[in-house]
Design a protein around this motif. Structure first.
Motif, PDB file in Angstrom:
ATOM      1  N   LEU A  26       0.830  -1.205   0.000  1.00  0.00           N
ATOM      2  CA  LEU A  26       0.000   0.000   0.000  1.00  0.00           C
ATOM      3  C   LEU A  26       0.865   1.255   0.000  1.00  0.00           C
ATOM      4  CD1 LEU A  26      -2.783   1.354   0.160  1.00  0.00           C
ATOM      5  CD2 LEU A  26      -2.631   1.168   2.656  1.00  0.00           C
ATOM      6  N   LEU A  27       1.896   1.277   0.839  1.00  0.00           N
ATOM      7  CA  LEU A  27       2.773   2.449   0.875  1.00  0.00           C
ATOM      8  C   LEU A  27       3.446   2.671  -0.474  1.00  0.00           C
ATOM      9  CD1 LEU A  27       4.361   1.967   4.415  1.00  0.00           C
ATOM     10  CD2 LEU A  27       2.790   3.792   3.724  1.00  0.00           C
ATOM     11  N   GLN A  28       3.871   1.589  -1.104  1.00  0.00           N
ATOM     12  CA  GLN A  28       4.482   1.720  -2.429  1.00  0.00           C
ATOM     13  C   GLN A  28       3.471   2.239  -3.447  1.00  0.00           C
ATOM     14  OE1 GLN A  28       6.032  -2.227  -3.051  1.00  0.00           O
ATOM     15  NE2 GLN A  28       7.451  -2.051  -1.317  1.00  0.00           N
ATOM     16  N   LYS A  29       2.241   1.768  -3.346  1.00  0.00           N
ATOM     17  CA  LYS A  29       1.192   2.238  -4.253  1.00  0.00           C
ATOM     18  C   LYS A  29       0.920   3.725  -4.053  1.00  0.00           C
ATOM     19  CE  LYS A  29      -3.341   0.709  -5.960  1.00  0.00           C
ATOM     20  NZ  LYS A  29      -4.413  -0.321  -5.791  1.00  0.00           N
ATOM     21  N   LEU A  30       1.108   4.196  -2.821  1.00  0.00           N
ATOM     22  CA  LEU A  30       0.912   5.609  -2.501  1.00  0.00           C
ATOM     23  C   LEU A  30       2.125   6.466  -2.863  1.00  0.00           C
ATOM     24  CD1 LEU A  30      -0.767   5.141   1.002  1.00  0.00           C
ATOM     25  CD2 LEU A  30      -1.897   6.034  -1.049  1.00  0.00           C
ATOM     26  N   GLY A  31       3.204   5.825  -3.302  1.00  0.00           N
ATOM     27  CA  GLY A  31       4.380   6.572  -3.718  1.00  0.00           C
ATOM     28  C   GLY A  31       5.462   6.709  -2.673  1.00  0.00           C
ATOM     29  N   TYR A  32       5.375   5.930  -1.580  1.00  0.00           N
ATOM     30  CA  TYR A  32       6.414   5.950  -0.551  1.00  0.00           C
ATOM     31  C   TYR A  32       7.519   4.975  -0.951  1.00  0.00           C
ATOM     32  CZ  TYR A  32       3.159   8.459   2.490  1.00  0.00           C
ATOM     33  OH  TYR A  32       2.306   9.391   3.025  1.00  0.00           O
ATOM     34  N   CYS A  33       8.752   5.348  -0.656  1.00  0.00           N
ATOM     35  CA  CYS A  33       9.908   4.497  -0.943  1.00  0.00           C
ATOM     36  C   CYS A  33      10.715   4.317   0.339  1.00  0.00           C
ATOM     37  CB  CYS A  33      10.797   5.126  -2.016  1.00  0.00           C
ATOM     38  SG  CYS A  33       9.988   5.306  -3.621  1.00  0.00           S
ATOM     39  N   GLU A  34      11.281   3.129   0.504  1.00  0.00           N
ATOM     40  CA  GLU A  34      12.076   2.852   1.697  1.00  0.00           C
ATOM     41  C   GLU A  34      13.472   3.430   1.518  1.00  0.00           C
ATOM     42  OE1 GLU A  34      12.531  -0.778   4.902  1.00  0.00           O
ATOM     43  OE2 GLU A  34      12.079  -1.238   2.805  1.00  0.00           O
ATOM     44  N   ARG A  40       9.333   6.710   3.029  1.00  0.00           N
ATOM     45  CA  ARG A  40       9.269   8.168   2.942  1.00  0.00           C
ATOM     46  C   ARG A  40       8.576   8.584   1.655  1.00  0.00           C
ATOM     47  NH1 ARG A  40      13.528   9.973   6.508  1.00  0.00           N
ATOM     48  NH2 ARG A  40      14.828   8.192   7.143  1.00  0.00           N
ATOM     49  N   HIS A  41       7.965   9.764   1.718  1.00  0.00           N
ATOM     50  CA  HIS A  41       7.361  10.373   0.530  1.00  0.00           C
ATOM     51  C   HIS A  41       7.881  11.802   0.443  1.00  0.00           C
ATOM     52  CE1 HIS A  41       4.402  11.932  -2.307  1.00  0.00           C
ATOM     53  NE2 HIS A  41       4.009  10.686  -2.535  1.00  0.00           N
TER      54      HIS A  41
END
Length: 336
Positions: A26-34, A40-41
């Motif tokens: 979900l975080l990756q789908k929202l554009g967050y990267c580790e 982080r976004h």
């Protein structure tokens, strides 16, 4: 709420319950990267509505992920009833002795069933679990920003105002935690209302038996019906009321326990209620983000950009059924 500079929008994330793999998706789908140990976004901040722990297969991983984001200023976690219950379950009562241990939350079979997966997954990491419990004590119980509000189950403006006036903060400490197990105290009433929501006791000794086999003498009620008349107008739980009870008219005392979150108020985000189906708003200014992720539902987020009226097109989600191997058999909606 500690956020890094530059956050221009917010992503509100529903109840996770140990579904760490789905949370990453979900975080990756929202554009967050580790990066640097945390997701982080470049322009957004994540707010988790509570209930990261219990039930799921990767509770420790999910909690470490969320805490890393909070520590990095990339996320905020609101206390859910499961984090609160964990604190009470693991905190000795004043009357506890080594010979006869007593805790703020009874170590009953039912309570162990709810927290058992968490305790098992932290069995080999007792120091880390103690660190998480200390962190839970600092979590905000509610959050009010310029454009919106967040609470796990129910926004009660009167109780929140009283708590802020008396304590000047939006979190617990050890003394208030101990007081909160007494539901006649202000911390007790606040925690019960904000993390568990409204409930109405059924009259005349009536009870309902849920799909999980638990017999209950009350039902969960919502707080956005303007002029409710019957139980069916306010019931808000996975198990419907029996037909004979559903259309029973509420008396004046029952109505007095309710309040109305008007559409003129700020948008409000909640979790807690085990929704299912297509994510959608409850009213023009209320969104529930709990879509039963740990029961093969959806892990849901809402992308908030300051709008006064919420929009169904701004929900983002990942279906859990194929993404989270290790989930238990589909089970009940028991929650306490």
């Amino acid at each position: 709420m500690a956020t890094r500079d530059g956050a221009q929008g917010f992503d509100l994330v529903g109840d996770i319950h140990g579904c760490a793999l789905t949370l990453r998706l979900l975080l990756q789908k929202l554009g967050y990267c580790e990066s640097g140990g945390a997701y982080r976004h470049p322009t957004r901040h994540a707010i988790f509505v509570g209930d990261v722990i219990d039930r799921g297969p990767r509770i420790r991983e999910a909690l470490r992920l969320v805490k890393a984001m909070v520590d990095a200023g990339e996320g905020t976690l609101i206390m859910g009833n499961h984090e609160y219950n964990a604190l009470c379950y693991c905190t000795p009562a004043a009357t506890s002795t080594p010979q006869t241990p007593v805790f703020l939350r009874e170590h009953s079979p039912r309570h162990l069933r709810l927290i058992g997966d968490t305790l098992e997954q932290y069995r080999d990491y007792p120091g880390e679990w103690e660190e998480m419990l200390q962190w839970f004590l600092t979590l905000p119980l509610f959050l009010e920003l310029e454009a919106f509000r967040v609470v796990h189950a129910c926004w009660d403006p009167e109780l929140i105002a009283q708590y802020l006036q008396q304590y000047g903060c939006n979190h617990l400490d050890e003394q208030r935690l101990r007081e909160s197990v007494d539901k006649t105290t202000l911390p007790g009433r606040l925690m019960d209302r904000l993390t568990r929501g409204l409930d109405i006791r059924l009259p005349d000794g009536l009870s309902v038996t849920s799909r999980d086999g638990f017999v209950r003498h009350f039902f969960r009620a919502h707080f956005w019906s303007q002029d409710p008349q019957t139980y069916n107008d306010v019931v808000f739980q996975p198990d419907p009321l029996p037909e004979a009870i559903a259309h029973r008219r509420m008396n004046d005392d029952e109505k007095a326990r309710l309040f109305h979150y008007a559409e003129e108020q700020k948008p409000l985000f909640i979790g807690h209620y085990w929704r299912c189906g297509q994510p959608r708003t409850l009213t023009a200014n209320i969104a529930c983000l709990d879509y039963s992720a740990v029961k093969y539902g959806k892990l849901v987020a809402y992308r908030m950009d300051g709008e006064a009226r919420l929009c169904n097109s701004k929900f983002v989600w990942v279906d859990v059924d194929l993404q989270e191997p290790g989930l238990p058999e589909r089970e009940s909606d028991a929650d306490d």
